[in-house]
Scaffold this active site. Structure first.
Site, PDB file in Angstrom:
ATOM      1  N   GLN A 170      -4.098  -1.577   9.846  1.00 41.06           N
ATOM      2  CA  GLN A 170      -4.088  -2.868   9.147  1.00 41.06           C
ATOM      3  C   GLN A 170      -4.825  -3.927   9.969  1.00 41.06           C
ATOM      4  OE1 GLN A 170      -3.008  -3.482   5.973  1.00 41.06           O
ATOM      5  NE2 GLN A 170      -3.806  -5.541   6.216  1.00 41.06           N
ATOM      6  N   ASP A 213     -10.260   3.915   4.769  1.00 41.61           N
ATOM      7  CA  ASP A 213     -10.434   2.472   4.598  1.00 41.61           C
ATOM      8  C   ASP A 213     -11.885   2.071   4.901  1.00 41.61           C
ATOM      9  OD1 ASP A 213      -9.240   0.078   3.847  1.00 41.61           O
ATOM     10  OD2 ASP A 213      -8.714  -0.484   5.901  1.00 41.61           O
ATOM     11  N   LYS A 249       0.840  -1.205   0.000  1.00 42.39           N
ATOM     12  CA  LYS A 249       0.000   0.000   0.000  1.00 42.39           C
ATOM     13  C   LYS A 249       0.871   1.249   0.000  1.00 42.39           C
ATOM     14  CE  LYS A 249      -3.808  -2.467   2.154  1.00 42.39           C
ATOM     15  NZ  LYS A 249      -4.484  -2.897   3.369  1.00 42.39           N
TER      16      LYS A 249
END
Ligand code: NAP
Length: 289
Positions: A103, A126, A58
């Site tokens: 994450q 996200d 990413k």
């Protein structure tokens, strides 16, 4: 559609490339107009090799698109939920950070939901907070969970009509199945969710105009259960580059189908980058794109 016909594969790699190019162009414009580059903060608790690889990927994609990134790695054993919340709250208040990615999954001793909720909604690129989920469900402005967002962009790119169609979503996780169903509902599809307690999955899949497989079980969805002419989205990713759909047999019945790899997979990071740039534009007072 005859039994010998072959579905058109949906090319997520090319679409993702176009989305990243657009994000890169917008990032450059933001830097030029404001003197500030969009910045994504990535937070990883622990040393899980797969998670570390995802974060590295990413960040590398951010760098290629002209998006800065700042990484915070926290040790597994000594990091408490309270410390993780403090870290995310600091990033939420930091004007140099425009997007935050924690994450998933965190180590089991962390209250992941509490940690996600420490991310400011305007930086939740996200799409993991309850605020983002509610905004998406009410069709209000906000950021969507990246993989479902990528699925919707693929359906749009291939002009898939959703209004009045029966969409069957197999899987109901908070990051994938559940939001995918909400986004399909917002497009006026009639949505059925299936999960591990569903009885006769095959019978339900056979009724679907659109199938979204989001389970993590290799080839769970069999080609013989795909309605001829259906659109098949396989978000599953299993060892050996195998999806949740039996691709070869589904290919003979579907109209459109995502391959694994190269279908849904590349879309997730592309949406993350696009949403990071949008967050930066919003926070830096630029017009919404
Ligand atoms: P998850 O949290 O493990 O959820 C799996 C879902 O599948 C659950 O809702 C579960 O039901 C359901 N399920 C399990 N066995 C089933 C069965 N036999 N029949 C019907 N439903 C069943 O997984 P996830 O995070 O959503 O990920 C799903 C898949 O997508 C994985 O392969 C993952 O690698 C992939 N993925 C890909 C991307 C990408 O970028 N392409 C991103 C995220 C995930 P219950 O709720 O009843 O347990």
């Amino acid at each position: 559609m005859s039994a010998t016909q072959t579905a058109q594969p949906m090319d997520g790699t090319s679409l993702a490339k176009r989305i990243v190019e657009e994000a890169a162009a917008k990032a450059a414009e933001i830097s030029r107009r404001t003197g500030t580059s969009p910045c994504l903060a990535t937070v990883l608790v622990g040393e899980d090799p797969a998670s570390a690889t995802y974060v590295r990927m990413k960040r590398a994609r951010c760098a290629k698109a002209g998006i800065q990134s700042r990484h915070i790695g926290l040790p597994t054993t000594t990091t408490t939920t309270a410390e993780l919340i403090d870290t995310l709250a600091d990033l939420s208040g930091d004007p140099e950070v425009h997007g935050i990615l924690l994450q998933h999954p965190c180590s089991p001793h962390i209250d992941e939901r509490a940690a996600f909720e420490a991310i400011a909604p305007e930086k939740d690129v996200d799409g993991v907070t309850m605020h983002s989920f509610a905004a998406m469900s009410f069709a209000l402005p906000g950021f969507v969970s990246c993989t479902p967002g990528g699925i919707m962009r693929l359906l749009e790119a291939y002009d898939v009509e959703l209004a009045g169609k029966h969409a069957v979503v197999v899987g109901r996780s908070a990051i994938l199945g559940k939001p995918a169903g909400m986004l399909l509902l917002a497009k006026d599809a009639t949505v059925t969710y299936c999960h591990s307690r569903t009885t006769d999955l095959s019978a339900i899949v056979r009724e679907a105009d659109v199938v979204v497989a989001a389970v993590g079980r290799p080839r769970l969805i069999r080609g013989k259960d795909i309605k001829p002419g259906a659109v098949v989205i396989d978000a599953g990713y299993n060892p050996g580059n195998v999806g949740d759909v039996d691709y070869d047999t589904a290919l003979t019945r579907a109209r459109l189908i995502t391959p694994v790899p190269g279908g849904v997979g590349p879309m997730t990071i592309a949406v993350l980058l696009a949403q990071t740039v949008e967050a930066a534009a919003n926070q830096l007072g630029m017009q919404r794109h």
